[in-house]
Enzyme design. Structure first.
Site, PDB file in Angstrom:
ATOM      1  N   ASN B 136       0.844  -1.188   0.000  1.00 50.07           N
ATOM      2  CA  ASN B 136       0.000   0.000   0.000  1.00 50.07           C
ATOM      3  C   ASN B 136       0.883   1.243   0.000  1.00 50.07           C
ATOM      4  O   ASN B 136       1.354   1.677   1.037  1.00 50.07           O
ATOM      5  CB  ASN B 136      -0.944  -0.038   1.210  1.00 50.07           C
ATOM      6  CG  ASN B 136      -1.826   1.194   1.269  1.00 50.07           C
ATOM      7  OD1 ASN B 136      -1.645   2.136   0.508  1.00 50.07           O
ATOM      8  ND2 ASN B 136      -2.780   1.168   2.187  1.00 50.07           N
ATOM      9  N   PHE B 137       1.110   1.775  -1.177  1.00 53.82           N
ATOM     10  CA  PHE B 137       1.867   3.024  -1.328  1.00 53.82           C
ATOM     11  C   PHE B 137       0.906   4.142  -1.700  1.00 53.82           C
ATOM     12  O   PHE B 137       1.276   5.099  -2.375  1.00 53.82           O
ATOM     13  CB  PHE B 137       2.901   2.884  -2.459  1.00 53.82           C
ATOM     14  CG  PHE B 137       4.018   1.928  -2.161  1.00 53.82           C
ATOM     15  CD1 PHE B 137       4.367   1.629  -0.842  1.00 53.82           C
ATOM     16  CD2 PHE B 137       4.745   1.331  -3.187  1.00 53.82           C
ATOM     17  CE1 PHE B 137       5.413   0.747  -0.570  1.00 53.82           C
ATOM     18  CE2 PHE B 137       5.790   0.454  -2.914  1.00 53.82           C
ATOM     19  CZ  PHE B 137       6.129   0.147  -1.601  1.00 53.82           C
ATOM     20  N   CYS B 139      -2.227   5.366   0.426  1.00 52.29           N
ATOM     21  CA  CYS B 139      -3.069   6.153   1.325  1.00 52.29           C
ATOM     22  C   CYS B 139      -2.621   7.608   1.359  1.00 52.29           C
ATOM     23  O   CYS B 139      -1.492   7.901   1.719  1.00 52.29           O
ATOM     24  CB  CYS B 139      -3.008   5.582   2.735  1.00 52.29           C
ATOM     25  SG  CYS B 139      -4.444   4.614   3.086  1.00 52.29           S
ATOM     26  N   CYS B 347     -37.166  14.397 -31.037  1.00 49.11           N
ATOM     27  CA  CYS B 347     -36.905  15.646 -30.294  1.00 49.11           C
ATOM     28  C   CYS B 347     -38.104  16.015 -29.424  1.00 49.11           C
ATOM     29  O   CYS B 347     -39.251  16.001 -29.884  1.00 49.11           O
ATOM     30  CB  CYS B 347     -36.622  16.768 -31.287  1.00 49.11           C
ATOM     31  SG  CYS B 347     -36.416  18.375 -30.516  1.00 49.11           S
ATOM     32  N   CYS B 357     -24.978  24.830 -27.307  1.00 53.22           N
ATOM     33  CA  CYS B 357     -24.169  25.225 -28.472  1.00 53.22           C
ATOM     34  C   CYS B 357     -24.070  26.741 -28.564  1.00 53.22           C
ATOM     35  O   CYS B 357     -23.020  27.287 -28.879  1.00 53.22           O
ATOM     36  CB  CYS B 357     -24.772  24.653 -29.754  1.00 53.22           C
ATOM     37  SG  CYS B 357     -23.656  24.792 -31.174  1.00 53.22           S
ATOM     38  N   CYS B 380     -21.161  23.983 -37.408  1.00 53.97           N
ATOM     39  CA  CYS B 380     -20.940  22.833 -36.517  1.00 53.97           C
ATOM     40  C   CYS B 380     -19.484  22.356 -36.578  1.00 53.97           C
ATOM     41  O   CYS B 380     -18.993  21.958 -37.631  1.00 53.97           O
ATOM     42  CB  CYS B 380     -21.880  21.692 -36.882  1.00 53.97           C
ATOM     43  SG  CYS B 380     -21.617  20.206 -35.883  1.00 53.97           S
ATOM     44  N   CYS B 383     -18.371  19.045 -32.051  1.00 58.79           N
ATOM     45  CA  CYS B 383     -17.838  18.814 -30.701  1.00 58.79           C
ATOM     46  C   CYS B 383     -18.632  17.751 -29.945  1.00 58.79           C
ATOM     47  O   CYS B 383     -18.160  17.174 -28.992  1.00 58.79           O
ATOM     48  CB  CYS B 383     -17.837  20.116 -29.912  1.00 58.79           C
ATOM     49  SG  CYS B 383     -19.476  20.693 -29.460  1.00 58.79           S
ATOM     50  N   CYS B 390     -28.333  16.388 -24.557  1.00 58.26           N
ATOM     51  CA  CYS B 390     -29.692  16.012 -24.960  1.00 58.26           C
ATOM     52  C   CYS B 390     -30.220  14.943 -24.018  1.00 58.26           C
ATOM     53  O   CYS B 390     -29.574  13.920 -23.811  1.00 58.26           O
ATOM     54  CB  CYS B 390     -29.697  15.484 -26.396  1.00 58.26           C
ATOM     55  SG  CYS B 390     -31.335  14.926 -26.913  1.00 58.26           S
TER      56      CYS B 390
HETATM   57  C1  LIG Z   1     -12.866   3.695   3.869  1.00 60.54           C
HETATM   58  C2  LIG Z   1     -11.763   3.275   2.939  1.00 60.54           C
HETATM   59  C3  LIG Z   1     -10.617   2.726   3.461  1.00 60.54           C
HETATM   60  C4  LIG Z   1      -9.604   2.330   2.626  1.00 60.54           C
HETATM   61  N1  LIG Z   1      -8.532   1.746   3.162  1.00 60.54           N
HETATM   62  C5  LIG Z   1      -7.550   1.288   2.354  1.00 60.54           C
HETATM   63  C6  LIG Z   1      -6.459   0.568   2.886  1.00 60.54           C
HETATM   64  O1  LIG Z   1      -6.373   0.334   4.082  1.00 60.54           O
HETATM   65  N2  LIG Z   1      -5.502   0.124   2.052  1.00 60.54           N
HETATM   66  C7  LIG Z   1      -5.566   0.364   0.697  1.00 60.54           C
HETATM   67  O2  LIG Z   1      -4.667  -0.065  -0.037  1.00 60.54           O
HETATM   68  N3  LIG Z   1      -6.582   1.043   0.157  1.00 60.54           N
HETATM   69  C8  LIG Z   1      -7.582   1.495   0.959  1.00 60.54           C
HETATM   70  N4  LIG Z   1      -8.665   2.140   0.396  1.00 60.54           N
HETATM   71  C9  LIG Z   1      -8.692   2.378  -1.056  1.00 60.54           C
HETATM   72  C10 LIG Z   1      -9.465   1.278  -1.816  1.00 60.54           C
HETATM   73  O3  LIG Z   1      -8.860   0.036  -1.662  1.00 60.54           O
HETATM   74  C11 LIG Z   1      -9.545   1.574  -3.323  1.00 60.54           C
HETATM   75  O4  LIG Z   1      -8.261   1.671  -3.861  1.00 60.54           O
HETATM   76  C12 LIG Z   1     -10.254   2.876  -3.633  1.00 60.54           C
HETATM   77  O5  LIG Z   1     -11.350   3.036  -2.768  1.00 60.54           O
HETATM   78  C13 LIG Z   1     -10.720   2.951  -5.083  1.00 60.54           C
HETATM   79  O6  LIG Z   1     -11.626   1.961  -5.425  1.00 60.54           O
HETATM   80  P1  LIG Z   1     -13.254   2.172  -5.444  1.00 60.54           P
HETATM   81  O7  LIG Z   1     -13.522   3.337  -6.321  1.00 60.54           O
HETATM   82  O8  LIG Z   1     -13.826   0.880  -5.903  1.00 60.54           O
HETATM   83  O9  LIG Z   1     -13.649   2.471  -4.026  1.00 60.54           O
HETATM   84  C14 LIG Z   1      -9.689   2.522   1.239  1.00 60.54           C
HETATM   85  C15 LIG Z   1     -10.861   3.088   0.709  1.00 60.54           C
HETATM   86  C16 LIG Z   1     -11.874   3.447   1.549  1.00 60.54           C
HETATM   87  C17 LIG Z   1     -13.128   4.022   0.986  1.00 60.54           C
HETATM   88  S1  SF4 Z   2     -21.708  19.109 -32.298  1.00 67.79           S
HETATM   89 FE1  SF4 Z   2     -22.053  20.901 -33.611  1.00 67.79          FE
HETATM   90  S2  SF4 Z   2     -24.180  21.448 -33.226  1.00 67.79           S
HETATM   91 FE2  SF4 Z   2     -23.604  20.033 -31.578  1.00 67.79          FE
HETATM   92  S3  SF4 Z   2     -22.940  21.427 -29.910  1.00 67.79           S
HETATM   93 FE3  SF4 Z   2     -21.071  20.917 -31.083  1.00 67.79          FE
HETATM   94  S4  SF4 Z   2     -20.873  22.547 -32.612  1.00 67.79           S
HETATM   95 FE4  SF4 Z   2     -22.954  22.685 -31.783  1.00 67.79          FE
END
Ligand SMILES: Cc1cc2nc3c(=O)[nH]c(=O)nc-3n(C[C@H](O)[C@H](O)[C@H](O)COP(=O)(O)O)c2cc1C
Ligand code: SF4
Ligand SMILES: Cc1cc2nc3c(=O)[nH]c(=O)nc-3n(C[C@H](O)[C@H](O)[C@H](O)COP(=O)(O)OP(=O)(O)OC[C@H]3O[C@@H](n4cnc5c(N)ncnc54)[C@H](O)[C@@H]3O)c2cc1C
Lengths: 445, 434
Positions: B136-137, B139, B347, B357, B380, B383, B390
């Protein structure tokens, strides 16, 4: 023995107190915080959103919903009140299915619009529950405006004028404010005395004097007297006349106007004191007819039938409201016109003739049927009663142009009594607001 | 039926889904339940030195980022490595491995950066009968301030050194878990390889503050009014992890180094994407923490169904499939021209494409009073932002212009030749060479 649904005649207390409380409780339960967030998240924040266009008061709906999403229902409410000071009532009574929610693109996409009305209620309730009134009155202008009628149109106009620093005096024929919000709207749409609470909240702006039990046209309260004493007059008297059936036997007892029945029901603190028939027939196809029919059923009438003289699709009540009626057990008959009411001292039945559209309009086919009825409620429309003679009318309403200008300078009108727009609470609010802006611009010229 | 069995640096497991070193793997009770549910392997919660156990905070240790309807998009934690005595963990690991011989049992280790410390712990770990170790690098909090975790992971020389110690003092396969809190992930990966590591796993959590309480002005999670940065994980970090996995997979110096993909794996699709970009298996933490061990059924069934559909017989066949298609920007074909196309029947007239837009510099969509939205080909730039915003899937698509067709924006016909930036006339380097 206590009365039941099957007790003959027009009697009170057909249902137990708990059943009545349940029946007349809130039709749409309010959102809680989480539900509101979920509902708000469904809004797409459309460009130039169609819902805004569909709202008669043009509330910036995507903006207020975004404010709910962002956790500030109070700001959302301010967005609503800026356009519609009765946004709380409108959230409860607007037929959203034919207004904003009908226009919602999610209605087109999946038949399930964003629940704009309920979200609006969530936002406005948050502010009203906190007792906060988010507007300050501008410095006094020294101008005085008389408003006749304290319904939605009058109240909306009054608030906007007062906010702009004018002094407002409201003359109301009844002893309570609110107009149909207080006397007309169905009970289950506006529970817990909301109409009065909303008026109290609105009046916090200050500068509005309420004069109750004063009817224009009665005593010395005349239009001339008002124009003389005030810098401007706004008429918002609604439609207080009720159309007659003009059918034989209309004067039998227990034949009454639906609006009177509804008003009595609205004012009854205890619904078990309101009498209702066992076999109720409601005549009409609008919102009033639906409300009268549904509420008769909710009071415990055994059979309630609503009869409309034209075809189904011509009824002015929305599909949503008609569905509510049928779901409560109201039977709806269309294409039949009343010809004769039968009975002795009290009504016992009503005869209808089938109708069809012909070259000369609606015609009776000659075929008839009779419905048993111990109570008949007439809901075939209201009209303007006692309009001041000096004003031009159009189709029975006060003719107005633009923001509520009548044919007489210095006199504005809006709401149901004036031409333009549908007869809805929200339309009345919009017209009152726009007239206020125009009066303000005119007075400050 | 696709064969899901996995052989990761000689470590066999019935499927390529391991639980990452984290709370779900912190004790026998959990790991048994995980294996019973069907997980292919676990990386046991990181062990520290013998002696007085680690101390965790006693207030809240998680912060969260929500999507719609309170869906968890990312979690931040300020938890340390295991806070249970080393002896207890080692006994439990031994028992569980004995009862589940077909599952992968990896032990995560983090001890001070001194050879003796590694020399002391490695034989004891080996005695458990485990299949491998993970260093665990990664937290980013708590341990790094003590010169361990990401403090080691951020210095490639240390990684190489510790990896070498481990390869010297144990015969177990060594996996180096990398921290994403670094500018270029290829350097630590190369160091691990040079140090003799059998594989790398990535990513560990991303240094983060999830939110601030605006009343108390404390970062969340708040411990008595103060907060500290934590490590972020879950769906929100997946794009970062995918890129880092791909970077290592396509780096000539680390090509072929086995990778265990970690970071936001939530559904079978996420796992397939990690595999395609060069991972040989995946590890899962957040999804198991949020939804429980039961998700393994969806992960395995989903991966298997997709492999069947595509005709992939084994996990190894999927691994690295997309790597040849990951390239540098300068090699992208500039003669590939597309235009947005709006399906007027689909629509719903929300106008989001128009707003996007219009306000994102291209003004290539027109809006009529009837709310008909149409693409202006002459503007257009392809984008695809309109496609992205929509709300109706498939309503807006990007259509390729055939060679010879005129690109209305440039007025030039589309060339059928491949042409990239390195040969483009606007490239100063190209001109200099002329
Ligand atoms: C409450 C909590 C505690 C956690 N504790 C740890 C931990 O002890 N060790 C660790 O490696 N990651 C820990 N995590 C990170 C999770 O393992 C995971 O990497 C992170 O939540 C992303 O995944 P998710 O989006 O599915 O939650 C923790 C996450 C949460 C929410
Ligand atoms: S795709 Fe074209 S019409 Fe749709 S938001 Fe972008 S510029 Fe406007
Ligand atoms: C039964 C019923 C149900 C309805 N349900 C809905 C609904 O669900 N949703 C919806 O949007 N709309 C509904 N409506 C319509 C809506 O209530 C009206 O459109 C709206 O109230 C019109 O507002 P207003 O201010 O113009 O008139 P009103 O609300 O009618 O107010 C007019 C006020 O003027 C007073 N007044 C009248 N004459 C005088 C006079 N001469 N002097 C002094 N004061 C006077 C009246 O007492 C009253 O207070 C319903 C209407 C009815 C009848």
């Amino acid at each position: 023995m206590a009365n039941t649904e099957r007790t003959p005649g027009v009697v009170a207390g057909r249902l137990a107190a708990e059943a009545l409380a349940e029946n007349f409780g809130d039709l749409n339960t309010p959102f809680d915080g989480h539900e509101a967030l979920v509902a708000a998240d469904r809004c797409y924040f459309c460009y130039d959103a169609p819902c805004i266009t569909a709202c008669p008061t043009s509330i910036d709906i995507p903006l207020f919903i975004r404010q709910i999403q962002a956790g500030q229902p109070e700001s959302a409410a301010k967005t609503i009140f800026d356009q519609n000071i009765l946004g709380g009532m409108c959230a409860r009574v607007c037929p959203t299915e034919t207004l904003c929610e009908e226009a919602c693109v999610r209605e087109a996409a999946e038949g399930k619009p964003v629940e704009i009305g309920r979200l609006q209620r969530f936002a406005t309730d948050a502010v009203m529950a906190a007792g906060v009134h988010p507007y300050d009155r501008a410095p006094e202008t020294g101008k005085k405006v008389a408003i006749v009628g304290a319904g939605p149109a009058g109240l909306s106009c009054a608030h906007r004028l007062a906010m702009n620093g004018h002094k407002v005096v409201m003359f109301e024929a009844r002893s309570k404010p609110g107009g149909l919000n207080e006397y007309g709207i169905a009970t289950y749409k506006t529970v817990d005395d909301f109409a009065q609470a909303e008026v109290d909240w609105l009046l916090q702006i200050g500068g509005i004097e309420m004069v109750y039990d004063h009817k224009l046209g009665a005593g010395d309260l005349t239009l001339d007297a008002l124009t003389e004493k005030y810098d401007a007059v706004f008429l918002a008297v609604g439609l207080s006349g009720v159309n007659a059936l003009r059918a034989e036997g209309e004067d039998h007892a227990h034949v009454r106007d639906a609006v009177d029945f509804i008003s009595e029901l609205r004012q009854a603190a205890n619904k078990s004191t309101v009498p209702v028939g066992r076999d109720v027939v409601v005549i009409g196809g609008g919102m009033t007819a639906v409300d009268a029919a549904v509420q008769s059923k909710l009071l415990g009438a055994e059979h309630v039938t609503m009869v409309y003289r034209r075809p189904w699709d011509r009824m002015s009540a929305s599909e949503h409201e008609l569905h509510l009626a049928t779901s409560k057990g109201v039977r709806i008959i269309t294409g039949a016109a009343p010809t004769r009411l039968t009975g002795g001292e009290v009504v016992t039945g009503i005869e209808f003739a089938y109708t069809e559209d012909g070259p000369n309009g609606l015609a009776q086919t000659g075929e008839t049927f009779t419905l048993k009825a111990d109570q008949v409620l007439k809901a075939i429309g209201q009209h303007l009663d006692g309009a001041p003679g000096v004003l031009d009318l159009d189709g029975g309403k006060i003719a107005v142009t633009g923001p509520g200008r009548t044919s007489q300078t210095g006199i504005w009108a809006g709401g149901d009594c004036a031409t333009g727009g549908d007869d809805l609470t929200v339309t009345a609010v919009a017209e009152g607001r726009d007239a206020a802006d125009d009066i303000h611009a005119t007075l400050m010229g | 039926m696709a064969d899901l069995t996995s052989d990761f640096i000689g470590i066999k497991s019935p499927n390529p889904f391991w639980l990452a070193s984290a709370p779900p793997t912190d004790k026998e009770y959990n790991v048994r339940r995980a294996f019973e549910a069907g997980w292919g392997g676990v990386v046991w919660k990181t062990l520290g030195e013998a002696g007085p156990p680690i101390v965790n905070v006693n207030g809240p240790r998680y912060g969260v980022v929500y999507g719609a309807d309170r869906r968890v998009l990312g979690i931040n934690n300020i938890e340390l490595i295991t806070d249970r005595p080393l002896e207890v963990n080692l006994e439990e690991i031994t028992r569980v491995k004995k009862d589940f011989p077909d599952r992968a049992m990896i032990v995560s280790i983090m001890v001070p950066c001194e050879e003796q410390a590694w020399k002391d712990i490695l034989p004891r770990v080996e005695d458990t009968g485990c299949d491998g170790i993970e260093l665990n690098f990664g937290c980013p909090h708590g341990m790094s301030e003590r010169g361990m975790g990401s403090a080691v992971g951020q210095v490639p020389e240390y990684i190489q050194m510790v990896a070498e110690w481990c390869k010297t003092h144990t015969s177990l396969p060594v996996i180096v878990k990398l921290t994403p809190n670094i500018t270029d992930i290829r350097y630590p990966a190369r160091a691990a390889k040079v140090g003799g590591a059998d594989a790398v796993s990535l990513i560990n959590t991303v240094s983060s503050i999830t939110s601030v309480n605006l009343d108390t002005m404390s970062p969340e999670p708040s411990i008595d009014g103060k907060g500290s940065h934590g490590g972020f994980c879950g769906p929100a970090v997946k794009p970062i992890a995918l890129n880092m996995v791909a970077e290592i997979a396509r780096d000539p110096e680390t090509a072929g180094l086995p990778i265990s993909g970690i970071g936001g794996v939530t559904t079978w699709r996420d796992a397939a994407e990690f595999l395609a970009l060069g991972a040989s298996n995946v590890q899962v933490c957040t999804a198991a923490m949020v939804y429980g061990f039961g998700i393994i059924k969806e992960l395995t069934a989903g991966l298997s169904a997709w492999m069947d559909e595509k005709g992939y017989a084994s996990v190894a066949e999927v691994s690295g499939r997309a790597v040849p298609n990951v390239t540098d920007w300068q090699y992208l074909n500039l003669n590939y021209v597309t235009k947005a196309r709006i399906d007027q029947d689909a629509c719903i007239k929300c106008g989001r494409c128009y707003a996007a837009c219009e306000d994102t510099s291209h003004q290539a969509i027109s809006m009529s009073p009837e709310r008909v939205f149409e693409v202006i080909d002459a503007e257009c730039v392809a984008c695809n932002l309109c496609v992205d915003v929509c709300p109706v899937e498939g309503c807006i698509t990007m259509e390729e212009l055939a060679p010879g067709a005129v690109n209305e924006r440039t007025g030039q016909p589309v060339s059928s030749d491949y042409g990239n930036w390195t040969t483009h006339p606007n490239n100063p380097a190209t001109r200099a060479a002329e």
